[in-house]
Motif scaffolding. Structure first.
Motif, PDB file in Angstrom:
ATOM      1  N   SER A   1      34.721  -2.362  17.436  1.00  0.00           N
ATOM      2  CA  SER A   1      35.290  -1.368  16.747  1.00  0.00           C
ATOM      3  C   SER A   1      34.822  -1.112  15.099  1.00  0.00           C
ATOM      4  CB  SER A   1      36.328  -1.591  17.140  1.00  0.00           C
ATOM      5  OG  SER A   1      36.743  -2.780  16.358  1.00  0.00           O
ATOM      6  N   GLU A   2      34.358  -2.114  14.330  1.00  0.00           N
ATOM      7  CA  GLU A   2      34.537  -1.301  13.562  1.00  0.00           C
ATOM      8  C   GLU A   2      32.685  -1.272  13.724  1.00  0.00           C
ATOM      9  OE1 GLU A   2      34.925  -4.554  14.905  1.00  0.00           O
ATOM     10  OE2 GLU A   2      36.797  -5.628  13.868  1.00  0.00           O
ATOM     11  N   GLY A   3      32.552  -0.803  14.406  1.00  0.00           N
ATOM     12  CA  GLY A   3      30.621  -0.986  14.610  1.00  0.00           C
ATOM     13  C   GLY A   3      30.507   1.116  14.809  1.00  0.00           C
ATOM     14  N   ILE A   4      31.630   1.392  15.559  1.00  0.00           N
ATOM     15  CA  ILE A   4      31.799   2.169  16.222  1.00  0.00           C
ATOM     16  C   ILE A   4      32.754   3.456  15.313  1.00  0.00           C
ATOM     17  CG2 ILE A   4      33.054   4.406  18.176  1.00  0.00           C
ATOM     18  CD1 ILE A   4      32.794   1.097  19.508  1.00  0.00           C
ATOM     19  N   ARG A   5      33.926   2.871  14.686  1.00  0.00           N
ATOM     20  CA  ARG A   5      33.846   3.244  13.363  1.00  0.00           C
ATOM     21  C   ARG A   5      33.595   3.825  12.102  1.00  0.00           C
ATOM     22  NH1 ARG A   5      38.748  -0.186  11.600  1.00  0.00           N
ATOM     23  NH2 ARG A   5      39.041   0.321  10.229  1.00  0.00           N
ATOM     24  N   LEU A   6      31.749   3.120  11.869  1.00  0.00           N
ATOM     25  CA  LEU A   6      31.051   3.003  11.079  1.00  0.00           C
ATOM     26  C   LEU A   6      29.941   4.013  10.641  1.00  0.00           C
ATOM     27  CD1 LEU A   6      29.979   1.969   7.909  1.00  0.00           C
ATOM     28  CD2 LEU A   6      27.857   0.578  10.274  1.00  0.00           C
ATOM     29  N   VAL A   7      29.863   4.200  12.014  1.00  0.00           N
ATOM     30  CA  VAL A   7      29.083   5.272  12.597  1.00  0.00           C
ATOM     31  C   VAL A   7      29.946   6.464  12.547  1.00  0.00           C
ATOM     32  CG1 VAL A   7      28.127   6.278  15.032  1.00  0.00           C
ATOM     33  CG2 VAL A   7      28.298   4.446  14.796  1.00  0.00           C
ATOM     34  N   ALA A   8      31.308   6.889  12.369  1.00  0.00           N
ATOM     35  CA  ALA A   8      32.189   7.887  12.830  1.00  0.00           C
ATOM     36  C   ALA A   8      32.748   8.214  11.427  1.00  0.00           C
ATOM     37  CB  ALA A   8      33.592   7.479  13.362  1.00  0.00           C
ATOM     38  N   GLY A   9      32.423   7.302  10.172  1.00  0.00           N
ATOM     39  CA  GLY A   9      32.609   7.170   9.608  1.00  0.00           C
ATOM     40  C   GLY A   9      31.228   8.398   8.881  1.00  0.00           C
ATOM     41  N   LEU A  10      29.523   8.370   9.403  1.00  0.00           N
ATOM     42  CA  LEU A  10      28.895   8.168   8.676  1.00  0.00           C
ATOM     43  C   LEU A  10      28.431   9.231   9.148  1.00  0.00           C
ATOM     44  CD1 LEU A  10      26.216   5.187   9.258  1.00  0.00           C
ATOM     45  CD2 LEU A  10      26.805   5.908   7.023  1.00  0.00           C
ATOM     46  N   VAL A  11      28.731   9.753  10.389  1.00  0.00           N
ATOM     47  CA  VAL A  11      28.516  12.047  11.511  1.00  0.00           C
ATOM     48  C   VAL A  11      28.575  12.462   9.741  1.00  0.00           C
ATOM     49  CG1 VAL A  11      28.570  13.346  12.876  1.00  0.00           C
ATOM     50  CG2 VAL A  11      28.632  10.141  13.373  1.00  0.00           C
ATOM     51  N   ASP A  12      29.952  12.780   9.663  1.00  0.00           N
ATOM     52  CA  ASP A  12      29.796  13.976   8.952  1.00  0.00           C
ATOM     53  C   ASP A  12      29.259  15.528   9.626  1.00  0.00           C
ATOM     54  OD1 ASP A  12      30.425  15.727   6.606  1.00  0.00           O
ATOM     55  OD2 ASP A  12      29.324  14.798   5.369  1.00  0.00           O
ATOM     56  N   ASP A  13      28.043  15.766   8.769  1.00  0.00           N
ATOM     57  CA  ASP A  13      27.091  16.552   8.481  1.00  0.00           C
ATOM     58  C   ASP A  13      25.564  16.537   9.303  1.00  0.00           C
ATOM     59  OD1 ASP A  13      26.382  15.515   6.281  1.00  0.00           O
ATOM     60  OD2 ASP A  13      26.218  17.892   5.319  1.00  0.00           O
ATOM     61  N   ARG A  14      25.689  14.981   9.465  1.00  0.00           N
ATOM     62  CA  ARG A  14      24.138  14.565   9.979  1.00  0.00           C
ATOM     63  C   ARG A  14      23.752  13.652  11.312  1.00  0.00           C
ATOM     64  NH1 ARG A  14      26.920  11.015   6.374  1.00  0.00           N
ATOM     65  NH2 ARG A  14      25.691  11.160   3.702  1.00  0.00           N
ATOM     66  N   ALA A  15      23.319  14.081  11.737  1.00  0.00           N
ATOM     67  CA  ALA A  15      22.457  14.386  13.065  1.00  0.00           C
ATOM     68  C   ALA A  15      22.539  12.361  13.524  1.00  0.00           C
ATOM     69  CB  ALA A  15      21.101  14.533  13.514  1.00  0.00           C
ATOM     70  N   MET A  16      23.443  12.395  14.036  1.00  0.00           N
ATOM     71  CA  MET A  16      24.165  10.584  14.771  1.00  0.00           C
ATOM     72  C   MET A  16      22.751  10.191  15.883  1.00  0.00           C
ATOM     73  SD  MET A  16      24.673   7.718  13.701  1.00  0.00           S
ATOM     74  CE  MET A  16      25.692   7.934  12.816  1.00  0.00           C
ATOM     75  N   VAL A  17      21.867   9.365  15.405  1.00  0.00           N
ATOM     76  CA  VAL A  17      20.946   9.607  16.367  1.00  0.00           C
ATOM     77  C   VAL A  17      20.575   7.840  16.790  1.00  0.00           C
ATOM     78  CG1 VAL A  17      18.286   9.488  17.159  1.00  0.00           C
ATOM     79  CG2 VAL A  17      19.099  10.462  15.503  1.00  0.00           C
TER      80      VAL A  17
END
Ligand SMILES: [Mg+2]
Length: 141
Positions: A38-54
């Motif tokens: 869950s911590e990794g998934i929350r980290l991804v959610a926090g990084l997405v913003d206006d960037r592409a998450m690959v």
């Protein structure tokens, strides 16, 4: 962003790589049952913003359907999933280095990489990408 060891808890299937020869097929097939990190998934959610998450994974492409289903089931935010070609038995850093080149060739400005494999972290750093290494415990440092 890596998948196994960052978003997906692969600790329950590491034993499949303990013997010789390693049971790579069984190891990858078992990924469908991984619990989420869950911590990794929350980290991804926090990084997405206006960037592409690959998501860049060394899982073989034949697992695309089960991997996408897993990502959706666990509410992972992502835009693009890059996987290992079926039948490609190169090392994870070789596979991910090629993926990085492909992303750049497609016009992505890769800002940050996060991976739990020290070999992948070194590869991203050597390629000039700011890198976060996350210690999953699956690899020897
Ligand atoms: Mg990993």
């Amino acid at each position: 962003m890596d998948v196994d060891g960052v978003l997906s808890d692969a600790s329950g299937r590491q034993h499949l790589l303990a013997g010789e020869p390693k049971s790579w097929a069984a190891f990858f097939e078992a990924s469908v049952q991984d619990p989420p990190i869950s911590e990794g998934i929350r980290l991804v959610a926090g990084l997405v913003d206006d960037r592409a998450m690959v998501l860049v994974t060394a899982r073989p492409a034949r697992l695309a359907d089960t991997t996408v289903a897993w990502l959706e089931r666990n509410s992972v935010s992502w835009d693009l999933l890059v996987m290992r070609r079926d039948g490609d038995h190169r090392s994870s850093p070789e596979v991910k280095s090629e993926a990085l080149e492909g992303l750049r060739a497609d016009g992505y400005e890769v800002q940050l990489a996060l991976d739990d494999d020290p070999g992948n972290a070194r590869m991203y750093q050597a390629a000039g990408v700011s890198t976060v290494y996350l210690h999953s415990g699956y690899y020897d440092l």
